[in-house]
Design a protein around this motif. Structure first.
Motif, PDB file in Angstrom:
ATOM      1  N   THR A  74       0.824  -1.223   0.000  1.00 49.14           N
ATOM      2  CA  THR A  74       0.000   0.000   0.000  1.00 49.14           C
ATOM      3  C   THR A  74       0.853   1.266   0.000  1.00 49.14           C
ATOM      4  OG1 THR A  74      -0.145   0.013   2.410  1.00 49.14           O
ATOM      5  CG2 THR A  74      -1.892  -1.149   1.221  1.00 49.14           C
ATOM      6  N   ARG A  75       2.133   1.125   0.410  1.00 53.15           N
ATOM      7  CA  ARG A  75       2.998   2.312   0.448  1.00 53.15           C
ATOM      8  C   ARG A  75       3.271   2.834  -0.957  1.00 53.15           C
ATOM      9  NH1 ARG A  75       7.800  -0.470   3.456  1.00 53.15           N
ATOM     10  NH2 ARG A  75       7.313  -1.816   1.684  1.00 53.15           N
ATOM     11  N   PRO A 135     -10.279   1.352  -5.314  1.00 52.23           N
ATOM     12  CA  PRO A 135      -9.552   1.910  -4.180  1.00 52.23           C
ATOM     13  C   PRO A 135     -10.494   2.358  -3.072  1.00 52.23           C
ATOM     14  CG  PRO A 135      -9.702   3.528  -5.934  1.00 52.23           C
ATOM     15  CD  PRO A 135     -10.458   2.324  -6.395  1.00 52.23           C
ATOM     16  N   THR A 136     -10.084   2.139  -1.842  1.00 53.95           N
ATOM     17  CA  THR A 136     -10.846   2.670  -0.713  1.00 53.95           C
ATOM     18  C   THR A 136      -9.830   3.139   0.324  1.00 53.95           C
ATOM     19  OG1 THR A 136     -12.586   2.185   0.893  1.00 53.95           O
ATOM     20  CG2 THR A 136     -11.094   0.380   0.355  1.00 53.95           C
ATOM     21  N   GLU A 137     -10.318   3.549   1.508  1.00 54.63           N
ATOM     22  CA  GLU A 137      -9.378   4.005   2.538  1.00 54.63           C
ATOM     23  C   GLU A 137      -9.092   2.881   3.523  1.00 54.63           C
ATOM     24  OE1 GLU A 137     -11.049   7.463   4.323  1.00 54.63           O
ATOM     25  OE2 GLU A 137     -10.308   8.779   2.724  1.00 54.63           O
ATOM     26  N   PHE A 138      -8.026   3.061   4.294  1.00 53.49           N
ATOM     27  CA  PHE A 138      -7.622   2.048   5.259  1.00 53.49           C
ATOM     28  C   PHE A 138      -8.775   1.632   6.164  1.00 53.49           C
ATOM     29  CE2 PHE A 138      -5.981   0.527   9.278  1.00 53.49           C
ATOM     30  CZ  PHE A 138      -5.002  -0.364   8.889  1.00 53.49           C
ATOM     31  N   GLN A 139      -9.520   2.610   6.673  1.00 51.47           N
ATOM     32  CA  GLN A 139     -10.592   2.305   7.643  1.00 51.47           C
ATOM     33  C   GLN A 139     -11.714   1.477   7.021  1.00 51.47           C
ATOM     34  OE1 GLN A 139     -13.194   5.442   8.755  1.00 51.47           O
ATOM     35  NE2 GLN A 139     -12.600   6.778   7.067  1.00 51.47           N
ATOM     36  N   PRO A 144      -4.785   5.567  -0.744  1.00 52.41           N
ATOM     37  CA  PRO A 144      -5.742   4.562  -1.209  1.00 52.41           C
ATOM     38  C   PRO A 144      -5.265   3.137  -0.933  1.00 52.41           C
ATOM     39  CG  PRO A 144      -4.562   5.524  -3.060  1.00 52.41           C
ATOM     40  CD  PRO A 144      -4.151   6.303  -1.846  1.00 52.41           C
ATOM     41  N   VAL A 145      -6.200   2.303  -0.552  1.00 54.21           N
ATOM     42  CA  VAL A 145      -5.928   0.872  -0.400  1.00 54.21           C
ATOM     43  C   VAL A 145      -6.789   0.170  -1.438  1.00 54.21           C
ATOM     44  CG1 VAL A 145      -6.078  -1.128   1.114  1.00 54.21           C
ATOM     45  CG2 VAL A 145      -5.492   1.100   2.061  1.00 54.21           C
ATOM     46  N   CYS A 191      -4.000   3.499  -8.851  1.00 51.71           N
ATOM     47  CA  CYS A 191      -5.257   2.787  -8.604  1.00 51.71           C
ATOM     48  C   CYS A 191      -6.191   2.911  -9.795  1.00 51.71           C
ATOM     49  CB  CYS A 191      -5.946   3.331  -7.355  1.00 51.71           C
ATOM     50  SG  CYS A 191      -5.116   2.826  -5.849  1.00 51.71           S
ATOM     51  N   ARG A 192      -6.255   4.128 -10.362  1.00 58.22           N
ATOM     52  CA  ARG A 192      -7.115   4.344 -11.516  1.00 58.22           C
ATOM     53  C   ARG A 192      -6.643   3.477 -12.688  1.00 58.22           C
ATOM     54  NH1 ARG A 192      -6.335   9.649 -12.517  1.00 58.22           N
ATOM     55  NH2 ARG A 192      -6.961  10.132 -10.384  1.00 58.22           N
TER      56      ARG A 192
END
Lengths: 270, 385
Positions: A64-65, A104-108, A127-128, A72-73
């Motif tokens: 993810t780093r 893509p989404t966020e970590f949470q 983005p994750v 992501c796109r």
């Protein structure tokens, strides 16, 4: 009078039952005769092509780093264009009746039960990318009433038979990762540039990421991996010398919702 | 006996015609859904089961509740229920029929329905649900019809019916247990992931079903000469009272576990349903209405004078039925999908076509129920006269 009418109705009922049972028997006998027909032994045997990539259990490591919005796109575009995933438009997008294989989404959101309080700002909003985890113990396969979704014995990929799926969406309720999408309408009009090498789907069936099984069969890595600028690594999790295993031996990686016992085959370095 | 359904008053035919119109409207929209896809419903990628599956869940309960008449009569020789067991069995028939129709209208590819039989998959709970629902339908048609036929002819029911009746008792429990297992075995859905789901489903079933039976008994008495009898109705009322209390108790057990453990996966759904989550709360007023109705019903049902008064009993039964319908028919299914596995919120509201198709299915059920009850009351009137 009363009695004859009753007898008539009874007879009529039995006749209907008889016709039903008869046609079922015809259906069954037709089925058996097909099974013993001479060409039963000559059913097409699928062999692996010379270039095919093989593994005991395909897996992926997402670093993810190395992810950002543009990578992501690119990954999503690569995946969705070759798999004929329709571009969400108008009402279907509004109602969230969209199809996505990788996004893509966020970590949470990717790790809702592994909340990290005071997560560094950049890590929290980086983005994750999420996709089907191709779980080693997939709950979607357990739930499917027709085995339209199944885990391929050969390499552990969780696949879909679009022609067998009855569209009950039990697999979508069973998937703890929201990885599956349903064709709420005919997807074909919304496919901008159709790839003739991959089947389009019809309305009323479920679909999801297939780890690019069709590309692996001709020796190509998954499209998202190729488009990832090195953020995604793909390989055999059962081979200690594979790239993915080397990476996992080196770096601390986590999986989504490990507490559910599904054993995802997608790992995340955070 | 079916000929009894072919002769009726003007009211009877008007009612059937009204139902036929609703069926036609529902069918018209179902054809549109078939052509366009489930996109005409309010369901989404996140809320993948909606109104149809919720009605199915609720009606499985109504169907199972027939056992509340069959069990006391056949196992405890409680003769008071002898007159009305067939009423319960035929309610089960029409409810199971509606359940099946709701499953079919929910399928994306209904033409492939038989794949469930061509590729039997015992590890899927849906496979077992198909078996138990079909079996229950078959049992109740067979038992209800034969016992009624024997009663009409003044003879004892055929001997082979008895074992089927005994089988139908655990079978009734099984249909709602398997229906709960559809949901409670799914790893990522905290709202359903509870061992008490099946018992809670059964409790709510034995509350809503008999409450509906009492209301049906009132309606039948009004329109025909058949009276279920005060004693039978009062016994049913006690069953409703106990079951409604058990349902509330089970629900409070759920609330305690979620609220005291404070595990987010379990609290989030209840929070969404009763207080709203991150500004989304479409179901909040409904859920509190449900609680208020159930509590009001319990008060009416446990006060002997209120329970024995048929007006207040009628209200109590309506409260129980509507309260549990909201709980299971609105909250239970979409509540399990909100928030989604990524803890995002997509709300669900059924669309107009979806509601009209639902009404159409209910109309089919009521049509079958009316015809069956016409036969029953016809036979009973014939015997009385």
């Amino acid at each position: 009078m009363e009695n004859s009418r009753r007898r008539f109705l009874k007879n009529a009922g039995f006749s209907i039952l008889g016709v039903g049972a008869g046609s079922m028997l015809i259906g069954l006998s037709a089925h058996t005769s097909k099974a013993v027909s001479p060409d039963a032994g000559q059913r097409p045997q699928f062999s692996m092509g010379d270039k095919a990539m093989e593994a005991e259990r395909w897996g992926m490591v997402v670093d993810t780093r190395k992810l950002n919005d543009s990578i992501c796109r690119k990954m999503q575009e690569a995946c969705h264009s070759i798999h004929n995933v329709p571009e969400p438009v108008g009402e279907s997008a509004q109602r969230d009746q969209i199809i996505k294989w990788i996004w893509p989404t966020e970590f949470q959101h990717a790790f809702p039960s592994q909340e990290v309080e005071f997560l560094a700002e950049d890590a929290a909003h980086r983005p994750v990318v999420v996709l089907c985890n191709h779980c080693d113990n997939p709950p979607c396969v357990r739930a499917c009433p027709t085995r339209a979704t199944f885990k391929r014995e050969r390499d552990g990929i969780v696949m879909m038979d679009f022609h067998r799926c009855i569209g009950c969406r039990f697999c979508m309720a069973a998937c703890p990762f929201g990885a599956r999408s349903f064709n709420f309408r005919d997807p074909r009009p919304d496919i901008e540039d159709e790839n003739p090498d991959f089947p389009t789907r019809m309305r009323g069936v479920v679909e999801k990421c297939n780890f690019c099984a069709e590309r692996l069969a001709v020796g190509k890595k998954p499209a998202c991996v190729e488009a990832s600028d090195g953020a995604l690594t793909f390989g055999d999790l059962n081979d200690p010398d594979s790239d993915v295993r080397k990476l996992l031996a080196e770096k601390y990686a986590i999986r989504r919702k490990p507490n559910l016992g599904t054993f995802p085959s997608v790992f995340y370095i955070v | 006996m079916l000929e009894k359904a072919l002769r009726g008053s003007k009211k009877y035919w008007t009612w059937l015609l009204a139902l036929a119109v609703l069926i036609a409207i529902g069918f018209f929209f179902y054809l549109r859904q078939l052509y366009f896809g489930l996109g005409i419903t309010g369901m989404s990628r996140d809320v993948t089961w909606g109104f149809y599956i919720a009605q199915f869940t609720f009606l499985v309960g109504v169907a199972a509740s027939a056992v509340m008449l069959v069990l006391p009569y056949y196992l405890h020789d409680y003769k008071t229920f002898g007159k009305i067991t067939v009423i319960g069995e035929f309610l089960a028939v029409s409810s199971v029929l509606m359940c099946m129709l709701f499953i079919i209208v929910d399928l994306g590819q209904p033409m492939r329905l038989l794949n469930v039989i061509f590729y039997p998959t015992p590890n899927s709970m849906l496979f077992w649900d198909m078996i138990v629902l079909n079996g229950y339908l078959f049992l109740n048609i067979l038992i209800g019809w034969n016992v009624l036929d024997a009663e009409r002819n003044g003879v004892a029911p055929e001997k082979w019916i008895k074992p089927l009746i005994y089988i139908s008792i655990p079978w009734a429990i099984s249909i709602h247990t398997v229906t709960a297992f559809l949901y409670c075995g799914l790893p990522g859905r905290g709202f359903w992931l509870t061992a008490i789901l099946a018992p809670r489903f059964l409790a709510s079933a034995f509350a809503a079903g008999p409450a509906f039976l009492i209301l049906l008994a009132f309606i039948i008495r009004k329109f025909t000469n058949f009276d279920a009898g005060t004693k039978a109705i009062q016994t049913l009322a006690k069953i409703v009272a106990y079951a409604t209390l058990a349902n509330l108790f089970f629900f409070l057990c759920e609330v305690f576990v979620a609220a005291y453990s404070q595990i987010p996966e379990h609290t989030a759904h209840l929070e969404y349903l009763f207080f709203g989550l991150h500004g989304h709360g479409a179901l909040v007023p409904w859920m509190w209405t449900s609680i208020a109705l159930v509590v009001a019903a319990i008060i009416l049902l446990i006060i002997p004078q209120a329970r024995q008064n048929e007006t207040t009993l009628g209200f109590a039964c309506v409260f129980v039925f509507v309260g549990i319908w909201i709980d299971k028919g609105l909250g239970m299914i979409s509540g399990g999908f909100i928030p989604n596995p990524l803890h995002e919120i997509t709300e669900y509201v059924p669309t107009v076509p979806e509601v009209l198709i639902t009404i159409g299915v209910y109309a089919v059920g009521f049509l079958v129920l009316t015809v069956l009850y016409k036969v029953v009351t016809g036979v009973k009137e014939e015997l009385a006269g």
